[in-house]
Design a protein around this motif. Structure first.
Motif: not given
Length: 200
Positions: A47-49, A116-120, A175-184
């Motif tokens: 798991m991610l920190p 990480r996205l540096d967004t509000q 980049a986070l490597g925390g699990g699955g990522v799907g791109y749609y």
């Protein structure tokens, strides 16, 4: 709405302790529910920190119901029942109205992704929890829906972020490597989950 008992018992910040709590909960729910929950994590990377800071919160908007929340789900060294309940309610199955406990690791992944996205900007949620009936309905109309979707275990969300390119959201989630990522891109969302690390 009264917070669920599930939200109240998941208070451990330590991943090993959370796993022990989950296993105890699985015994109460029965072997099938436990097996389903563990299947989502099979082969997963560590798991991610946990995100830093005195509190963790998520800004979410449900694209189907128009509801939004800016919920603090972790503070004072523990997960907060009220914040968890708000998030669970917003991420409910919009077809059936069924509310389920979302995995705290998923919420921490979303919190880290937001940082990480540096967004509000809030996450626009296309799909959170999905009941087995809703999942079966979607499978009838698309071959891209998994029979044993992690959405059914509260381990996945489909989202987009206003003002951020979908490709950037995907890149940072990978980049986070925390699990699955799907791109749609055709459907304008990225799928993230806390199952095993993979991409498509």
């Amino acid at each position: 709405m009264k917070p669920s008992n599930h939200a109240k018992i998941i208070t451990a910040d330590d991943p090993a302790q959370r796993r022990r709590l989950f296993l105890k909960l699985g015994v109460k729910l029965g072997g099938a529910a436990l097996a389903a929950g563990l299947a989502g994590h099979a082969g997963a990377k560590a798991m991610l920190p946990a995100p830093g800071g005195a509190e963790r919160k998520l800004r979410l908007y449900n694209t189907h119901t128009g509801e939004q929340t800016n919920a603090v789900y972790w503070a004072e060294g523990r997960y907060q029942a009220d914040g968890m309940a708000d998030i669970n309610r917003l991420l409910r199955d919009h077809r059936s109205g069924e509310v389920s406990q979302m995995d705290t690791g998923l919420l921490d992944l979303l919190c880290t992704l937001s940082t990480r996205l540096d967004t509000q900007q809030r996450f626009e949620i296309i799909s959170g929890y999905r009941s087995p009936a809703s999942n079966a309905l979607l499978r009838e109309h698309s071959n891209g829906v998994a029979q044993r979707s992690l959405h059914m275990d509260g381990l996945a969300v489909d989202l987009r972020v206003p003002g951020r390119a979908l490709a950037d959201v995907r890149r940072i989630a990978l980049a986070l490597g925390g699990g699955g990522v799907g791109y749609y891109p055709a459907s304008d969302f990225v799928h993230v989950d806390v199952g095993r690390v993979r991409s498509w």
